[in-house]
Design a protein around this motif. Structure first.
Motif, mmCIF file in Angstrom:
data_model
loop_
_atom_site.group_PDB
_atom_site.id
_atom_site.type_symbol
_atom_site.label_atom_id
_atom_site.label_comp_id
_atom_site.label_asym_id
_atom_site.label_seq_id
_atom_site.Cartn_x
_atom_site.Cartn_y
_atom_site.Cartn_z
ATOM 1 N N CYS A 13 24.249 -18.201 105.281
ATOM 2 C CA CYS A 13 24.477 -17.166 106.307
ATOM 3 C C CYS A 13 23.209 -16.913 107.109
ATOM 4 O O CYS A 13 22.137 -16.714 106.533
ATOM 5 C CB CYS A 13 24.932 -15.880 105.630
ATOM 6 N N CYS A 61 22.598 -14.328 108.819
ATOM 7 C CA CYS A 61 22.261 -12.896 108.769
ATOM 8 C C CYS A 61 21.548 -12.532 107.471
ATOM 9 O O CYS A 61 20.553 -11.823 107.488
ATOM 10 C CB CYS A 61 23.515 -12.042 108.911
ATOM 11 N N CYS A 62 22.090 -12.993 106.345
ATOM 12 C CA CYS A 62 21.547 -12.520 105.064
ATOM 13 C C CYS A 62 21.201 -13.648 104.096
ATOM 14 O O CYS A 62 20.739 -13.379 102.986
ATOM 15 C CB CYS A 62 22.544 -11.556 104.413
ATOM 16 N N GLY A 102 23.258 -15.426 102.563
ATOM 17 C CA GLY A 102 24.310 -15.513 101.553
ATOM 18 C C GLY A 102 25.058 -16.831 101.600
ATOM 19 O O GLY A 102 24.930 -17.620 102.550
ATOM 20 N N CYS A 160 30.619 -15.364 105.293
ATOM 21 C CA CYS A 160 29.581 -15.083 104.302
ATOM 22 C C CYS A 160 30.178 -14.300 103.142
ATOM 23 O O CYS A 160 30.871 -13.301 103.340
ATOM 24 C CB CYS A 160 28.445 -14.304 104.944
ATOM 25 N N CYS A 197 27.925 -10.608 103.361
ATOM 26 C CA CYS A 197 28.055 -9.648 104.473
ATOM 27 C C CYS A 197 29.281 -9.918 105.343
ATOM 28 O O CYS A 197 29.496 -9.210 106.326
ATOM 29 C CB CYS A 197 26.778 -9.651 105.323
ATOM 30 N N HIS A 253 29.822 -12.072 107.506
ATOM 31 C CA HIS A 253 29.543 -12.624 108.837
ATOM 32 C C HIS A 253 30.235 -13.988 108.980
ATOM 33 O O HIS A 253 30.211 -14.794 108.069
ATOM 34 C CB HIS A 253 28.025 -12.776 109.024
HETATM 35 ZN ZN LIG Z 1 25.676 -12.853 105.214
#
Ligand SMILES: [Zn+2]
Length: 190
Positions: free
Chosen positions: A31, A33-34, A36, A66, A69, A71
């Motif tokens: 991911c 964003c995070c 993950g 994800c 999160c 996403h």
């Molecule tokens: Zn994520």
């Protein structure tokens, strides 16, 4: 130009293979964003305008979600030109073949491909290629690789196809791969 490859299973299976390779890379990155883990969450698609025997090759677009999160991560694709209803190889070949719009050309498309494209759709496509493509972050980044394509009178996307060599099938594979960043990830513009 011979467009017969558009109706061969081998052409479409090869595109699926490329999409799977691109998707594997996206999944391995995790991911954005995070960090993950990404889980498969493909989108069902219902392509329009193409012969029914080809629809199975375009009935889902590879995508991930994800696990942490939620996403979405939708990888670039050589089969889907963004949210357009027409699969990418058909969209591109029609845009390459049609530099202008008239009734005769639309009926030729129908006759050669069994594909119906109405005039408003075609005008929207043409407007995007002639006005918006050159403004995309993708093209600003990549145009240095194809200096000739930007300076001829030949309209996009035909000018891009002309940069490649080989059979039309090979050229189309290269073009789809070249343009795939437009369809997913940070350079997405369609
Ligand atoms: Zn994520």
């Amino acid at each position: 130009m011979s467009q017969i490859f558009l109706f061969n299973a081998s052409f479409h299976l090869f595109l699926i293979q490329i999409d799977q390779e691109i998707a594997t890379k996206t999944r391995e990155q995790g991911c954005i964003c995070c960090g993950g883990k990404l889980h498969a969450a493909d989108y069902p698609r219902s392509p329009v305008g193409i012969p029914s025997e080809l629809r199975d090759y375009f009935d889902e677009r590879l995508s991930f979600c994800c696990a942490v999160c939620r996403h979405r991560a939708t990888p670039p694709s050589v089969r889907f030109f963004g949210r357009r209803w027409y699969p990418a190889p058909f969209h591109l070949l029609i845009c390459v073949l049609m530099c202008g719009i008239n009734e005769r050309r639309l009926s030729q498309i129908k006759r050669h491909f069994g594909i119906t494209v109405n005039e408003s759709t075609w005008k929207r496509w043409r407007k995007w290629w002639s006005n918006e493509f050159e403004e995309t972050a993708f093209w600003r980044k990549e145009k240095g690789l194809m200096p000739n394509a930007g300076i001829t009178d030949t309209p996009f996307p035909r000018a891009l196809l002309n940069e490649f060599h080989g059979t039309l099938e090979k050229k189309m594979q290269f073009l789809l791969r070249l343009l795939s960043p437009l369809t997913g990830g940070i350079l997405r513009a369609v």
